[in-house]
Scaffold this motif. Sequence first.
Motif, PDB file in Angstrom:
ATOM      1  N   PHE A  51      58.013  31.430 -48.518  1.00 46.52           N
ATOM      2  CA  PHE A  51      57.849  32.294 -47.356  1.00 46.52           C
ATOM      3  C   PHE A  51      58.140  33.739 -47.729  1.00 46.52           C
ATOM      4  O   PHE A  51      58.830  34.018 -48.715  1.00 46.52           O
ATOM      5  CB  PHE A  51      58.754  31.855 -46.195  1.00 46.52           C
ATOM      6  CG  PHE A  51      60.221  32.072 -46.443  1.00 46.52           C
ATOM      7  CD1 PHE A  51      60.958  31.147 -47.159  1.00 46.52           C
ATOM      8  CD2 PHE A  51      60.868  33.200 -45.958  1.00 46.52           C
ATOM      9  CE1 PHE A  51      62.312  31.343 -47.396  1.00 46.52           C
ATOM     10  CE2 PHE A  51      62.220  33.405 -46.180  1.00 46.52           C
ATOM     11  CZ  PHE A  51      62.945  32.461 -46.909  1.00 46.52           C
ATOM     12  N   VAL A  70      58.945  37.590 -45.682  1.00 46.27           N
ATOM     13  CA  VAL A  70      59.098  38.439 -44.504  1.00 46.27           C
ATOM     14  C   VAL A  70      59.203  39.870 -45.006  1.00 46.27           C
ATOM     15  O   VAL A  70      60.038  40.162 -45.869  1.00 46.27           O
ATOM     16  CB  VAL A  70      60.362  38.073 -43.699  1.00 46.27           C
ATOM     17  CG1 VAL A  70      60.507  38.990 -42.495  1.00 46.27           C
ATOM     18  CG2 VAL A  70      60.319  36.624 -43.258  1.00 46.27           C
ATOM     19  N   ILE A 115      61.512  40.139 -48.247  1.00 47.03           N
ATOM     20  CA  ILE A 115      62.303  38.993 -48.682  1.00 47.03           C
ATOM     21  C   ILE A 115      61.302  37.885 -48.962  1.00 47.03           C
ATOM     22  O   ILE A 115      60.509  37.526 -48.081  1.00 47.03           O
ATOM     23  CB  ILE A 115      63.277  38.540 -47.563  1.00 47.03           C
ATOM     24  CG1 ILE A 115      64.300  39.629 -47.252  1.00 47.03           C
ATOM     25  CG2 ILE A 115      63.960  37.237 -47.938  1.00 47.03           C
ATOM     26  CD1 ILE A 115      65.337  39.857 -48.320  1.00 47.03           C
ATOM     27  N   TYR A 170      60.954  34.018 -50.860  1.00 45.09           N
ATOM     28  CA  TYR A 170      61.616  32.899 -51.542  1.00 45.09           C
ATOM     29  C   TYR A 170      60.702  31.696 -51.617  1.00 45.09           C
ATOM     30  O   TYR A 170      59.878  31.463 -50.730  1.00 45.09           O
ATOM     31  CB  TYR A 170      62.911  32.510 -50.818  1.00 45.09           C
ATOM     32  CG  TYR A 170      64.051  33.435 -51.141  1.00 45.09           C
ATOM     33  CD1 TYR A 170      64.912  33.164 -52.194  1.00 45.09           C
ATOM     34  CD2 TYR A 170      64.229  34.605 -50.421  1.00 45.09           C
ATOM     35  CE1 TYR A 170      65.936  34.038 -52.515  1.00 45.09           C
ATOM     36  CE2 TYR A 170      65.247  35.482 -50.727  1.00 45.09           C
ATOM     37  CZ  TYR A 170      66.102  35.185 -51.784  1.00 45.09           C
ATOM     38  OH  TYR A 170      67.103  36.056 -52.097  1.00 45.09           O
ATOM     39  N   LEU A 189      63.718  36.037 -42.102  1.00 49.83           N
ATOM     40  CA  LEU A 189      63.633  34.630 -41.748  1.00 49.83           C
ATOM     41  C   LEU A 189      62.337  34.325 -41.022  1.00 49.83           C
ATOM     42  O   LEU A 189      61.764  35.185 -40.352  1.00 49.83           O
ATOM     43  CB  LEU A 189      64.844  34.206 -40.902  1.00 49.83           C
ATOM     44  CG  LEU A 189      65.094  34.937 -39.580  1.00 49.83           C
ATOM     45  CD1 LEU A 189      64.362  34.265 -38.435  1.00 49.83           C
ATOM     46  CD2 LEU A 189      66.581  34.983 -39.292  1.00 49.83           C
ATOM     47  N   PHE A 204      63.597  29.088 -42.338  1.00 51.29           N
ATOM     48  CA  PHE A 204      63.726  29.523 -43.729  1.00 51.29           C
ATOM     49  C   PHE A 204      64.346  30.906 -43.712  1.00 51.29           C
ATOM     50  O   PHE A 204      63.820  31.808 -43.061  1.00 51.29           O
ATOM     51  CB  PHE A 204      62.363  29.591 -44.415  1.00 51.29           C
ATOM     52  CG  PHE A 204      61.737  28.248 -44.679  1.00 51.29           C
ATOM     53  CD1 PHE A 204      61.831  27.673 -45.941  1.00 51.29           C
ATOM     54  CD2 PHE A 204      61.061  27.557 -43.690  1.00 51.29           C
ATOM     55  CE1 PHE A 204      61.260  26.437 -46.209  1.00 51.29           C
ATOM     56  CE2 PHE A 204      60.485  26.324 -43.938  1.00 51.29           C
ATOM     57  CZ  PHE A 204      60.584  25.758 -45.200  1.00 51.29           C
ATOM     58  N   ASP A 205      65.454  31.062 -44.428  1.00 49.56           N
ATOM     59  CA  ASP A 205      66.142  32.349 -44.492  1.00 49.56           C
ATOM     60  C   ASP A 205      66.249  32.821 -45.935  1.00 49.56           C
ATOM     61  O   ASP A 205      66.440  32.015 -46.845  1.00 49.56           O
ATOM     62  CB  ASP A 205      67.572  32.219 -43.947  1.00 49.56           C
ATOM     63  CG  ASP A 205      67.622  32.209 -42.438  1.00 49.56           C
ATOM     64  OD1 ASP A 205      66.812  31.484 -41.842  1.00 49.56           O
ATOM     65  OD2 ASP A 205      68.479  32.903 -41.869  1.00 49.56           O
ATOM     66  N   GLY A 206      66.166  34.114 -46.109  1.00 49.36           N
ATOM     67  CA  GLY A 206      66.405  34.691 -47.423  1.00 49.36           C
ATOM     68  C   GLY A 206      67.186  35.969 -47.290  1.00 49.36           C
ATOM     69  O   GLY A 206      67.088  36.663 -46.275  1.00 49.36           O
TER      70      GLY A 206
END
Lengths: 158, 127
Positions: free
Chosen positions: A117, A119, A131, A133, B88, B105-107
């Motif tokens: 993903f 963002v 971001i 990942y 996210l 989903f978080d980064g």
Amino acid sequence: MFAFASDALAVVRVGVGFSTVTSGRQIPALYLGLDATKDWSVSAMLAGVKTEAYYSSGIMVNALRTKDWGDFWFGRLEVGFGGGAYHGEKGVYTSVDDSGKLGDLEKDQDNVVGPAFRVAFKPFKYVHISIEYMMGLGSSVFSNAWGDVGMGAIGVDL
Amino acid sequence: MTARSLMLIAVILCCLCVSKAALAGSDNTFSGAVFLGDSYAPNNFRLSFGSFDLGLSDISDLYAGSRVWQGDYYAGFGLGSQGSVYGLVGYEWKWLSWLGMNFEFDGSMSAAGQAAGRVYIGLVAGW
């Protein structure tokens, strides 16, 4: 050049930031991206470090379906979701002889695929803070522990 | 007052300011969520007021930001107290008007070089 790029279909993104490959250390990683079509983009992360005692390097490539999520704060927000792959190599010298010469290089490789993903907050038309990942699949996903690989980056859209 | 506290206050004030416009157009609901991360440990907690989020997680520490929605899907971006940025994407599955489940989903990346991603499964209650 920017005026030309604004009307182009393919947008090239270049950025720099910190990655999971060298997490915890301020070692820059390179981020590259290409909006191949209006809805799809391909991106890559290149990161690595080398000292006299060890080395570690990795490359991540993602294919993402991207979408402009509209106005966000004082800019715009872009979101992408898809899949990717990561290949990493590292080596550590595990012994030193009496003369100080390093020996016994222990090597290891990581290869993983998984959902990815992205963002990106765009405060200006040609600037992104992103971001991205790829969450590596493995047996540990059953305990919700994913092999996170990726980076945050600040860069430009050309 | 430590530098970290000052940075935290600055982050919260900044996000409150930039969220003001978004809040004006939202339904101004409150919600609270607890998320399970690695090994299903509860390591992300979030309070939301409209589109403004304030939370505490294992990858961003104390964080504040905003989310925007498209149907049941959402995406967010914000700042953390360690000089970090986070992003996210998620999906909210509503069971009841006030209760639901989140897949997210978080980064995150900090100025100190910390970088991490997580998959969170959350339980959210709103009112």
